[in-house]
Write an enzyme that holds these catalytic residues in place. Structure first.
Site, PDB file in Angstrom:
ATOM      1  N   ARG A  92      -1.579  -6.224  -7.901  1.00 31.37           N
ATOM      2  CA  ARG A  92      -0.273  -7.027  -7.614  1.00 31.37           C
ATOM      3  C   ARG A  92      -0.077  -8.121  -8.771  1.00 31.37           C
ATOM      4  O   ARG A  92       1.134  -8.469  -8.992  1.00 31.37           O
ATOM      5  CB  ARG A  92      -0.435  -7.898  -6.318  1.00 31.37           C
ATOM      6  CG  ARG A  92      -0.392  -7.061  -5.253  1.00 31.37           C
ATOM      7  CD  ARG A  92      -0.844  -7.702  -3.943  1.00 31.37           C
ATOM      8  NE  ARG A  92      -2.189  -7.872  -4.037  1.00 31.37           N
ATOM      9  CZ  ARG A  92      -2.998  -8.001  -3.073  1.00 31.37           C
ATOM     10  NH1 ARG A  92      -2.651  -8.271  -1.709  1.00 31.37           N
ATOM     11  NH2 ARG A  92      -4.459  -8.416  -3.068  1.00 31.37           N
ATOM     12  N   LYS A 148     -16.687  -7.265   7.409  1.00 34.49           N
ATOM     13  CA  LYS A 148     -15.974  -8.036   8.406  1.00 34.49           C
ATOM     14  C   LYS A 148     -15.675  -7.423   9.414  1.00 34.49           C
ATOM     15  O   LYS A 148     -15.370  -6.068   9.220  1.00 34.49           O
ATOM     16  CB  LYS A 148     -14.858  -8.869   7.838  1.00 34.49           C
ATOM     17  CG  LYS A 148     -14.773  -9.019   6.066  1.00 34.49           C
ATOM     18  CD  LYS A 148     -13.407  -8.982   5.677  1.00 34.49           C
ATOM     19  CE  LYS A 148     -13.186  -7.989   4.656  1.00 34.49           C
ATOM     20  NZ  LYS A 148     -12.022  -7.949   3.815  1.00 34.49           N
ATOM     21  N   HIS A 155       0.938  -1.190  -0.084  1.00 34.12           N
ATOM     22  CA  HIS A 155      -0.142  -0.001  -0.052  1.00 34.12           C
ATOM     23  C   HIS A 155       0.953   1.420  -0.057  1.00 34.12           C
ATOM     24  O   HIS A 155       0.440   2.178  -0.746  1.00 34.12           O
ATOM     25  CB  HIS A 155      -0.991  -0.026   1.289  1.00 34.12           C
ATOM     26  CG  HIS A 155      -2.012  -0.779   1.350  1.00 34.12           C
ATOM     27  ND1 HIS A 155      -2.137  -1.642   2.667  1.00 34.12           N
ATOM     28  CD2 HIS A 155      -2.850  -1.371   0.710  1.00 34.12           C
ATOM     29  CE1 HIS A 155      -2.851  -2.479   2.335  1.00 34.12           C
ATOM     30  NE2 HIS A 155      -3.555  -2.392   1.232  1.00 34.12           N
ATOM     31  N   SER A 204      -2.614  -7.370   3.130  1.00 34.73           N
ATOM     32  CA  SER A 204      -3.105  -7.536   4.741  1.00 34.73           C
ATOM     33  C   SER A 204      -3.572  -8.776   5.226  1.00 34.73           C
ATOM     34  O   SER A 204      -3.189  -9.084   6.345  1.00 34.73           O
ATOM     35  CB  SER A 204      -4.322  -6.490   4.916  1.00 34.73           C
ATOM     36  OG  SER A 204      -3.721  -4.984   4.292  1.00 34.73           O
TER      37      SER A 204
HETATM   38  O1  PNS Z   1      -8.404  -2.961   0.681  1.00 35.86           O
HETATM   39  P1  PNS Z   1      -9.890  -3.394  -0.252  1.00 35.86           P
HETATM   40  O2  PNS Z   1     -10.550  -4.117   0.944  1.00 35.86           O
HETATM   41  O3  PNS Z   1      -9.476  -4.425  -1.475  1.00 35.86           O
HETATM   42  O4  PNS Z   1     -10.667  -2.261  -0.646  1.00 35.86           O
HETATM   43  C1  PNS Z   1     -11.864  -2.235  -1.242  1.00 35.86           C
HETATM   44  C2  PNS Z   1     -12.725  -0.969  -1.453  1.00 35.86           C
HETATM   45  C3  PNS Z   1     -12.729  -0.373   0.154  1.00 35.86           C
HETATM   46  C4  PNS Z   1     -11.991  -0.025  -2.248  1.00 35.86           C
HETATM   47  C5  PNS Z   1     -14.207  -1.330  -1.781  1.00 35.86           C
HETATM   48  O5  PNS Z   1     -14.679  -2.111  -1.146  1.00 35.86           O
HETATM   49  C6  PNS Z   1     -15.080  -0.047  -1.759  1.00 35.86           C
HETATM   50  O6  PNS Z   1     -14.803   0.788  -2.370  1.00 35.86           O
HETATM   51  N1  PNS Z   1     -16.003  -0.171  -0.904  1.00 35.86           N
HETATM   52  C7  PNS Z   1     -16.612   1.141  -0.623  1.00 35.86           C
HETATM   53  C8  PNS Z   1     -18.221   0.719  -1.266  1.00 35.86           C
HETATM   54  C9  PNS Z   1     -18.452   0.938  -2.639  1.00 35.86           C
HETATM   55  O7  PNS Z   1     -18.348   2.081  -3.128  1.00 35.86           O
HETATM   56  N2  PNS Z   1     -18.824  -0.319  -3.337  1.00 35.86           N
HETATM   57  C10 PNS Z   1     -19.383  -0.348  -4.780  1.00 35.86           C
HETATM   58  C11 PNS Z   1     -17.923  -0.355  -5.452  1.00 35.86           C
HETATM   59  S1  PNS Z   1     -16.861  -1.592  -5.553  1.00 35.86           S
END
Ligand code: PNS
Length: 172
Positions: A96, A47, A23, A134
């Site tokens: 990645r 979660k 990150h 993570s």
């Molecule tokens: O680190 P991660 O868990 O891969 O991040 C995922 C994240 C936070 C980018 C994604 O879950 C997100 O944008 N969540 C907010 C809800 C949302 O907008 N969902 C619709 C688009 S995927």
């Protein structure tokens, strides 16, 4: 060609539970590509996170202190809504490898369907961080392994403390 008058602001969203060297590599590189960067920490991950949103923000802030154009905020709800509030039109995500691609493309498409102004750009992981996640950091931490090569020292200390607390809770 017309010159751009407004600053180009990028959002780097994620769960960051906890922030990893991968990150931080993406955050550092994005900070050189954009005028300013907002790291957007998803507060409610679905979660139960290891670290509260405040703790996750604090860990990133401590590591990004040397980057003057980077701010860290937590958000809830839709990313596109937060992007609008933060006045950002670019979302940056790290890739990645192939395993990330399908999911990341789906998220990018969804966000653009929700708000056509939001464009996602991907930064390929630097060598040495392709395997860092993570989830692995938490798993290794919980099993008592060393996470020092995967996260900064301060984060490794926090992971060790949280893992010890979780192991203690599981015993009682
Ligand atoms: O680190 P991660 O868990 O891969 O991040 C995922 C994240 C936070 C980018 C994604 O879950 C997100 O944008 N969540 C907010 C809800 C949302 O907008 N969902 C619709 C688009 S995927």
């Amino acid at each position: 060609m017309k010159r751009r008058k407004t600053a180009r602001r990028a959002l780097i969203p994620g769960s960051f539970d906890p922030v990893t060297n991968g990150h931080l590599d993406v955050i550092r590189r994005a900070s050189t590509l954009f005028d300013d960067v907002v790291v957007a920490v998803l507060a409610n991950t679905g979660k139960t996170p290891w670290f509260t949103a405040r703790e996750r923000v604090g860990l990133i802030e401590a590591e990004a202190r040397s980057l003057p154009n980077v701010r860290v905020r937590s958000f809830g709800g839709l990313l596109v809504d937060f992007a609008r509030r933060a006045r950002a039109t670019v979302v940056v995500r790290g890739l990645r490898g192939g395993a990330d691609l399908e999911n990341e493309m789906a998220m990018a498409r969804t966000n653009r369907d929700l708000d056509a102004r939001v464009e996602t750009v991907f930064l390929g992981a630097s060598s040495g961080t392709q395997h860092v996640a993570s989830r692995l950091v938490r798993e290794i931490g919980l099993l008592g392994g060393r996470v020092d090569g995967l996260v900064p020292r301060r984060v490794a200390v926090a992971v060790r403390a949280r893992a010890a607390a979780l192991r203690k809770a599981a015993r009682s």
